[in-house]
Write a protein that holds these residues in place. Structure first.
Motif, PDB file in Angstrom:
ATOM      1  N   ASP A 418      36.168   1.684  24.024  1.00 33.20           N
ATOM      2  CA  ASP A 418      36.802   0.760  23.093  1.00 33.20           C
ATOM      3  C   ASP A 418      36.705  -0.686  23.589  1.00 33.20           C
ATOM      4  OD1 ASP A 418      38.057   0.180  20.696  1.00 33.20           O
ATOM      5  OD2 ASP A 418      40.062   0.266  21.558  1.00 33.20           O
ATOM      6  N   TYR A 419      35.539  -1.048  24.140  1.00 32.05           N
ATOM      7  CA  TYR A 419      35.337  -2.412  24.601  1.00 32.05           C
ATOM      8  C   TYR A 419      34.971  -3.313  23.423  1.00 32.05           C
ATOM      9  CZ  TYR A 419      35.249  -0.685  29.425  1.00 32.05           C
ATOM     10  OH  TYR A 419      35.574  -0.101  30.628  1.00 32.05           O
ATOM     11  N   VAL A 420      35.304  -4.597  23.571  1.00 28.01           N
ATOM     12  CA  VAL A 420      35.028  -5.594  22.549  1.00 28.01           C
ATOM     13  C   VAL A 420      33.987  -6.571  23.083  1.00 28.01           C
ATOM     14  CG1 VAL A 420      35.999  -7.419  21.103  1.00 28.01           C
ATOM     15  CG2 VAL A 420      37.362  -5.381  21.632  1.00 28.01           C
ATOM     16  N   ALA A 421      32.948  -6.831  22.290  1.00 29.56           N
ATOM     17  CA  ALA A 421      31.890  -7.750  22.719  1.00 29.56           C
ATOM     18  C   ALA A 421      32.322  -9.190  22.518  1.00 29.56           C
ATOM     19  CB  ALA A 421      30.610  -7.464  21.942  1.00 29.56           C
ATOM     20  N   VAL A 437      25.478 -10.292  26.675  1.00 25.82           N
ATOM     21  CA  VAL A 437      26.705  -9.979  25.944  1.00 25.82           C
ATOM     22  C   VAL A 437      27.792  -9.523  26.917  1.00 25.82           C
ATOM     23  CG1 VAL A 437      27.715  -8.660  24.046  1.00 25.82           C
ATOM     24  CG2 VAL A 437      25.258  -9.164  24.033  1.00 25.82           C
ATOM     25  N   PRO A 438      28.906 -10.260  27.039  1.00 26.22           N
ATOM     26  CA  PRO A 438      30.030  -9.773  27.848  1.00 26.22           C
ATOM     27  C   PRO A 438      30.850  -8.762  27.055  1.00 26.22           C
ATOM     28  CG  PRO A 438      30.551 -11.926  26.947  1.00 26.22           C
ATOM     29  CD  PRO A 438      29.158 -11.595  26.491  1.00 26.22           C
ATOM     30  N   LEU A 439      31.398  -7.775  27.743  1.00 26.32           N
ATOM     31  CA  LEU A 439      32.241  -6.763  27.101  1.00 26.32           C
ATOM     32  C   LEU A 439      33.594  -6.728  27.785  1.00 26.32           C
ATOM     33  CD1 LEU A 439      29.338  -4.305  26.852  1.00 26.32           C
ATOM     34  CD2 LEU A 439      30.851  -4.601  24.906  1.00 26.32           C
ATOM     35  N   MET A 440      34.649  -6.748  26.977  1.00 27.57           N
ATOM     36  CA  MET A 440      36.011  -6.793  27.502  1.00 27.57           C
ATOM     37  C   MET A 440      36.837  -5.664  26.917  1.00 27.57           C
ATOM     38  SD  MET A 440      36.271 -10.846  26.841  1.00 27.57           S
ATOM     39  CE  MET A 440      35.281 -10.572  25.366  1.00 27.57           C
ATOM     40  N   ASP A 441      37.898  -5.327  27.638  1.00 24.78           N
ATOM     41  CA  ASP A 441      38.825  -4.358  27.065  1.00 24.78           C
ATOM     42  C   ASP A 441      39.785  -5.098  26.132  1.00 24.78           C
ATOM     43  OD1 ASP A 441      40.772  -5.605  28.615  1.00 24.78           O
ATOM     44  OD2 ASP A 441      40.763  -4.070  30.172  1.00 24.78           O
ATOM     45  N   ARG A 442      40.744  -4.371  25.574  1.00 27.37           N
ATOM     46  CA  ARG A 442      41.636  -4.964  24.586  1.00 27.37           C
ATOM     47  C   ARG A 442      42.601  -5.987  25.181  1.00 27.37           C
ATOM     48  NH1 ARG A 442      39.622  -4.378  19.506  1.00 27.37           N
ATOM     49  NH2 ARG A 442      38.470  -2.400  19.428  1.00 27.37           N
ATOM     50  N   ASN A 443      42.641  -6.089  26.517  1.00 23.80           N
ATOM     51  CA  ASN A 443      43.478  -7.085  27.186  1.00 23.80           C
ATOM     52  C   ASN A 443      42.685  -8.299  27.641  1.00 23.80           C
ATOM     53  OD1 ASN A 443      45.919  -5.583  26.995  1.00 23.80           O
ATOM     54  ND2 ASN A 443      45.215  -4.279  28.686  1.00 23.80           N
TER      55      ASN A 443
END
Length: 565
Positions: A418-421, A437-443
């Motif tokens: 559930d990572y966000v780009a 493209v960096p990928l982050m979690d919901r925080n």
């Protein structure tokens, strides 16, 4: 500041009635002081609160409609309350006001239809090829997204003794001492915090290249900041000294010695406030309030950006839709493009070249009508120099994946997590157009870095560190494509001859990947059988000659391969 009040008082005369009968009628006469006061307040709101430039076009735009309405209302009221006032005189006064108002509205609505050529010429785009997009050193490609930098800055701000008094300002990327950083000023959290504080405490610096580098809190008391009030508001401070210029943008930067500065981009309007022309910057010392004005040409080298991103986005749009005039814009639409819509993400992404000069990047897709599905491939992309305003359009990227597709691919790859780009950036990596493209979690915590080949979405690599991501991507390029990997001038070509220590073969769908260790070399070399069929016969003890681009990766793809014995 005094000039602003004088201008407001003079222009307040336009709020007074022009009918002599108004001045001679007791019922109407008593409203004259109130109208004049309202005019002064209106001017103060425009010039002091709204920071409007005191130019001719500014005055006409904001006063002419009210003056026209005043003529209409005054003539109507005089005719209503003064029985001796002639109907013909009332109609003339109201008619003049109505004509002025209608002409202004018609001009304001129709003028943009005749500015296509002027806007296109102001964009001044130049079509270039990939040969002019030089490769960038892996170490200087920013992989830390803005949201992660803000997350780390917010945590670090907790070290302040009165952190509840402050908020984080706008985070900007900039070059400092040969590296890229996200720099965030600390601002006041409202009027009462400003009253109780002597100064804003300083700023926070976060590496844009290395997510594991510790952020820095630089404590420097700053008096003149955007969140201050009255004379300490940095924009009002500039407006008081430069009343006539148009202020387009105010952002925070640090110089070579890490001293803080606010950079105000200024200029003027052409075509009656329809076309923005950037002329230079005003540099403000937030500690002392000292200001210096510079043209575009003589701006100090440490200033990263003169042209703000909204100007770059505006000119990108003009360059894409006005190539063949206004008629083709709405009817033929031949050869027209538009910047890719990023949704809530940044419309323009800050990228750097091999000299770490900042440019605003966006990719272009074909122009689509309302309700049409957005194209998934890019027609080309642009680099807008943040210091000079030069716009370069790379047309030979046609058919490549656009940034939206790269984001979708990255999120699908990590759907389970559930990572966000984050907002992607396009670079020349190993001689290939590549989306980073960096990928982050919901925080908003950075978790993965992904590189996607813009020509082939099946060629990508990722890792939780930059080196791991670039190594995986280089391996994919070496094993899945037939094109040469060309990291560029910043990476050296190495040739070695050594004895094979260990061999591992990995069967893939269309080829065999051979990985091997060499004596006295602490890295893994890899070669594909599709490029070198004899590599499948490699055994420990063989002597090989190899050539490779030494980027420092732990898994190193081989460019040239030969078994000597």
């Amino acid at each position: 500041m005094i000039q602003m009040f004088i201008v407001s008082i003079v222009l307040a005369l336009l709020f007074l009635p022009f009918h002599k009968t108004w001045w001679n009628t007791p019922l109407l006469k008593k409203w004259i002081p109130l109208r004049f006061t309202a005019g002064v307040i209106y001017g103060v709101l425009l010039f002091y609160v709204g920071l409007l430039d005191q130019s001719v076009t500014g005055v006409l735009t904001y006063y002419l409609p009210l003056f026209s309405l005043g003529l209409i209302v005054d003539s109507t009221l005089v005719f209503t309350f003064v029985k001796s006032f002639r109907k013909q005189s009332a109609l003339i006064g109201a008619g003049i006001g109505a004509v002025l108002l209608i002409l202004f509205v018609v001009f304001w609505l129709l003028q943009p239809l005749f500015l296509a050529d002027q806007k296109y010429n102001m964009a001044d785009g130049e079509e270039v090829t990939v040969d002019e997009l030089n490769p960038v050193n892996e170490e200087n490609i920013p992989v830390v997204p803005r949201s992660y930098a803000e997350y780390r800055s917010d945590i670090l701000m907790g070290q302040l003794p009165n952190q509840a008094f402050y908020n984080l300002g706008t985070t900007r990327i900039q070059q400092h001492d040969g590296s890229l950083y996200w720099v965030t000023p600390i601002e006041y959290d409202g009027l009462f915090r400003w009253i109780r504080s002597d100064a804003a405490p300083g700023f926070i610096v976060v590496s844009a290249e290395n997510p594991r580098e510790e952020p820095q809190l630089i404590e420097t008391p700053m008096t003149y900041v955007p969140s201050a009030y009255f004379h300490e508001d940095v924009n009002r401070h500039v407006r008081s000294a430069y009343p006539d210029v148009v202020m387009y943008d105010t952002h925070f930067e640090i110089d070579e010695d890490m001293n803080p500065h606010y950079i105000v981009s200024y200029g003027s309007y052409t075509e009656f406030r329809r076309v923005s022309d950037i002329e230079g910057v005003i540099i403000v010392d937030p500690v002392s309030g000292e200001m210096t004005q510079h043209t575009v040409e003589d701006t100090p080298e440490w200033v990263n950006r003169i042209f703000p991103p909204h100007i770059a986005e505006e000119r990108n749009t003009w360059f894409g839709i006005y190539k063949s005039g206004i008629v083709n814009r709405f009817f033929g639409r031949e050869g027209l493009t538009q910047p890719t819509y990023w949704g809530s993400d940044d419309g323009m992404t800050g990228v750097v070249d091999e000299s770490l000069n900042l440019s605003w990047f966006t990719d272009h897709t074909r122009l689509t009508g309302e309700g049409e599905e957005t194209s998934r491939s890019m027609i080309g992309f642009t680099m807008f120099d943040a210091r000079t305003g030069e716009l370069r359009y790379f047309r030979d990227a046609s058919g490549s994946l656009n940034g939206r597709v790269a984001m979708d691919l990255a999120e699908r790859t990590f759907r389970r997590d559930d990572y966000v780009a984050g907002t992607p950036s396009l670079y020349n990596v190993y001689g290939q157009y590549t989306w980073v493209v960096p990928l982050m979690d919901r925080n908003s915590v950075l978790r993965e870095i992904m590189l996607v080949n813009a020509r082939d979405e099946n060629v990508f690599g990722y890792g939780d560190t930059k080196r791991e991501a670039f190594g995986a991507y280089q391996l994919e390029l070496a094993t899945r494509t037939d094109e040469d990997i060309v990291p560029g001038e910043l990476t050296d070509l190495e040739e070695i001859t050594a004895t094979v220590e260990r061999v591992y073969q990995w069967d893939r769908e269309d080829s065999v990947t051979v990985r091997f260790l060499l004596e006295d070399f602490d890295r893994i070399f890899t070669v594909s059988s599709s490029s070198y069929p004899r590599a499948v016969f490699l055994e420990p003890g063989d002597t090989v000659r190899i050539e490779f681009m030494d980027g420092g990766e732990e898994i190193q793809p081989v460019e040239e391969f030969e078994i000597l014995n």
